[in-house]
Design an enzyme around this catalytic site. Structure first.
Site, PDB file in Angstrom:
ATOM      1  N   TYR A  60       0.603  -1.164   0.287  1.00 38.12           N
ATOM      2  CA  TYR A  60      -0.140  -0.310  -0.133  1.00 38.12           C
ATOM      3  C   TYR A  60       0.861   1.084   0.183  1.00 38.12           C
ATOM      4  O   TYR A  60       1.942   0.980   0.867  1.00 38.12           O
ATOM      5  CB  TYR A  60      -0.694  -0.247   1.427  1.00 38.12           C
ATOM      6  CG  TYR A  60      -2.784   0.848   1.091  1.00 38.12           C
ATOM      7  CD1 TYR A  60      -3.726   0.447   0.766  1.00 38.12           C
ATOM      8  CD2 TYR A  60      -2.284   1.745   2.209  1.00 38.12           C
ATOM      9  CE1 TYR A  60      -4.291   0.813   0.010  1.00 38.12           C
ATOM     10  CE2 TYR A  60      -3.587   2.420   1.665  1.00 38.12           C
ATOM     11  CZ  TYR A  60      -4.406   2.194   0.648  1.00 38.12           C
ATOM     12  OH  TYR A  60      -6.016   3.030   1.039  1.00 38.12           O
ATOM     13  N   MET A 120     -10.064  -3.447  -9.182  1.00 36.13           N
ATOM     14  CA  MET A 120     -10.342  -4.521  -9.198  1.00 36.13           C
ATOM     15  C   MET A 120      -9.968  -5.518 -10.218  1.00 36.13           C
ATOM     16  O   MET A 120      -9.556  -6.587  -9.987  1.00 36.13           O
ATOM     17  CB  MET A 120     -11.562  -5.042  -8.871  1.00 36.13           C
ATOM     18  CG  MET A 120     -12.425  -4.196  -7.628  1.00 36.13           C
ATOM     19  SD  MET A 120     -13.416  -5.443  -6.481  1.00 36.13           S
ATOM     20  CE  MET A 120     -14.742  -4.556  -8.022  1.00 36.13           C
ATOM     21  N   LYS A 165     -18.301  -9.700   2.436  1.00 32.85           N
ATOM     22  CA  LYS A 165     -18.925  -9.358   3.781  1.00 32.85           C
ATOM     23  C   LYS A 165     -17.344  -9.320   4.561  1.00 32.85           C
ATOM     24  O   LYS A 165     -16.209  -9.574   4.457  1.00 32.85           O
ATOM     25  CB  LYS A 165     -18.677 -10.961   4.435  1.00 32.85           C
ATOM     26  CG  LYS A 165     -19.824 -11.301   5.781  1.00 32.85           C
ATOM     27  CD  LYS A 165     -19.660 -12.533   6.115  1.00 32.85           C
ATOM     28  CE  LYS A 165     -20.178 -13.554   5.448  1.00 32.85           C
ATOM     29  NZ  LYS A 165     -20.169 -14.775   6.594  1.00 32.85           N
ATOM     30  N   LYS A 166     -17.852  -8.505   5.743  1.00 30.51           N
ATOM     31  CA  LYS A 166     -16.533  -7.638   6.084  1.00 30.51           C
ATOM     32  C   LYS A 166     -16.001  -8.713   7.704  1.00 30.51           C
ATOM     33  O   LYS A 166     -17.396  -8.721   8.488  1.00 30.51           O
ATOM     34  CB  LYS A 166     -17.290  -6.128   6.649  1.00 30.51           C
ATOM     35  CG  LYS A 166     -16.213  -4.884   7.739  1.00 30.51           C
ATOM     36  CD  LYS A 166     -15.414  -5.006   6.448  1.00 30.51           C
ATOM     37  CE  LYS A 166     -15.339  -3.723   5.315  1.00 30.51           C
ATOM     38  NZ  LYS A 166     -14.569  -3.340   4.636  1.00 30.51           N
TER      39      LYS A 166
END
Lengths: 359, 359
Positions: free
Chosen positions: B77, B270, B352-353
């Site tokens: 990152y 993505m 889903k988190k």
């Protein structure tokens, strides 16, 4: 009759004869369908024109053939004039007659038509005074007739997209294009450093010398820019602005050197490849990929102070010899087909501008 | 001792025991080198923390594992915290102790840490009051702990790039992403219509129903958007804004429908393919390709009124049930490896988190 009155009367007489002669031969180029310019363009006589109260009759002196004119005639350009149409977007002329309510412009003044698609490839045209810019006679015919597209495009791109100050750096590809040469000279005049990228070619040394002479700080080939160390070794700030008229890999290369938060402005796509922007450049470097089209700007700013300031500054640069007109060749109006063909097949180091000569 | 006083004293006593217990077990996750999160992340005891005069001691309640946290730990990152580092960018906690000069926040208040890279994957942290946002207890833990990234990204992209008004259209790809779902709901709340593009999949009808239920005006697959006629048949204005988290062909497809002069804002990639922008879209349609990074915005606007207004409006939407938190699964802090692995291998219709639960 005094000698002065006689002289004046003779002059008037001569002017009248001249005027009627030129009126008799008023003519225009016209196309009634889109297609190959050499085939669809015809020369026709034009009816005698007379200015309305707030109009002027302009006798054209010179009008360039731009690549965009060719595309317009071919029907490939986004702004499609209704047919039949008179081609030509730029030019310079002399006011032959001013309407009775015209006070800002006088007969004999040299003027540049300002609205796109007016059709400048004709000997005479009538324009409202709001559509002409009076230019000084010290401004060369070549500079005047090519004022409204390339110098203005270069000027606006340098003014409107990044807060440039002396010492800052601008990077551009296609630096030998008509617009690129204006960028180099305007930047030199404003104390801005330029990194200029051109395609490699046999006469590359000659081209580098030519652009350096115009004021280019650095000239590099597409291959050289890929691995250049000038931003490390030369105490040269990274560019705050990139100007792209090529697209594809070339655009990607000049984008790479931009400071974070800077724009790449596209005004042409000579490689016919689209602009490719890495996702990380957009998100993390905040690079903005935008475009510029002089036609739109002029339409949206037809009455703006910025426009008048721009013309004033450009004309002043030109009359001071800080900004040279393009390499050119004058072509007699009657030989317009030659100008069209040469513009379509233009080759060589510096794209030469073919300018219709109405004299 | 009255019954009330006795009760209160017992409660206090219980609170003290609890506090000392939780302090004894104060712990944090930490990584000392970049790499595979499951390997480099260690759990360590944390020294007892005590707030300074203008600080608060926050006991964390919940903290999500975001894909960007994984990338940060992997060293992939752009914002690289100095090592050793405590991971985690978001979360919600309760103020356990406030410094003597703190007046705006009281013990027991629920707060959200505001600065990126604070390291929220720990049971306790000390923060200056300027770095925390007090949130109402009516705000769900899931919503509070995931407030500062996805809802804020959606909100800012909708606010800052185009002058949207009710009835206008926004187009987005990756519409089932965490951010995409926020875009749909905020637009519904503001009366803005959304055209939502998702990849085709076996359970496409279920996904379309899910997003329509959230408030999506239209949901189309990548194949359907290519040939859609909704802009001709549905009295739907062309979009004034495109939001792109995919790149490549998908981005090109949503860009095609934009109104002239509109931006496409990239906030993800993505497909791992760059954004490709046709030269003509830049020049003649005046399409602007720009990016958005919430981390940068927050840094540049840490004290801005806009930031507080944004939190206020988002929290109000959330407590009114106009804006739902993400699909989630709570994972006990001790089982953090499970949350890391699941985030790295996330599959299915709706990402889903996984949220670390410190209780």
């Amino acid at each position: 009759m005094s000698r002065t009155a006689l002289k004046s009367s003779k002059l008037l007489n001569f002017a009248n004869i001249y005027q009627s002669l030129s009126k008799r031969y008023a003519s225009k180029l016209v196309y009634k369908e889109y297609g190959d310019p050499v085939k669809v363009i015809l020369k026709e006589e034009d009816p005698e024109l007379s200015p309305g109260p707030k109009e002027v009759l302009v006798r054209m002196l010179a009008a360039p053939v731009n690549p965009a004119d060719i595309n317009t005639i071919q029907g490939k350009y986004p702004s499609k004039p209704p047919l039949p149409a008179i081609p030509g977007n730029e030019g310079v002329g002399v006011v032959e007659k001013a309407g009775p309510e015209v006070s800002t412009i006088a007969e004999g003044d040299r003027v540049v038509p300002l609205t796109a698609n007016l059709g400048t490839w004709r000997t005479h045209l009538v324009l409202p005074t709001s559509n002409v810019l009076k230019v000084p006679k010290t401004l060369g015919l070549v500079e005047a007739s090519t004022l409204t597209v390339n110098p203005c495009t270069a000027y606006r791109m340098l003014r409107d997209f990044a807060p440039l100050k002396p010492g800052d750096t601008v990077i551009q590809n296609g630096a030998n294009s008509a617009c690129g040469q204006n960028v180099i000279q305007i930047c030199r005049s404003w104390g801005i450093r330029t990194v200029n990228v051109v395609r490699n070619r046999p006469e590359i040394d000659q081209l580098k010398a030519y652009l350096t002479d115009l004021g280019a700080t650095y000239v590099l080939t597409e291959e050289e820019i890929r691995s250049t160390k000038i931003f490390q070794t030369e105490k040269l700030d990274k560019p705050k602005l990139a100007l792209n008229c090529v697209g594809g890999k070339s655009a990607l290369e000049i984008m790479r050197y931009l400071q974070n938060g800077s724009p790449i402005v596209t005004y042409g796509g000579m490689s016919r490849e689209p602009l490719t922007v890495p996702t990380s450049a957009l998100i993390f470097k905040d690079i903005q990929a935008v475009g510029f089209w002089m036609t739109r700007w002029s339409k949206e700013n037809s009455d703006s102070v910025e426009r008048l300031e721009m013309f004033e500054e450009l004309i002043s640069m030109m009359t001071n010899n800080d900004l040279k007109g393009p390499a050119y060749e004058m072509v007699k109006f009657d030989n317009y087909s030659e100008a069209l063909m040469n513009t379509m097949t233009v080759k060589g180091m510096i794209g030469k501008k073919f300018i219709l000569d109405f004299s």
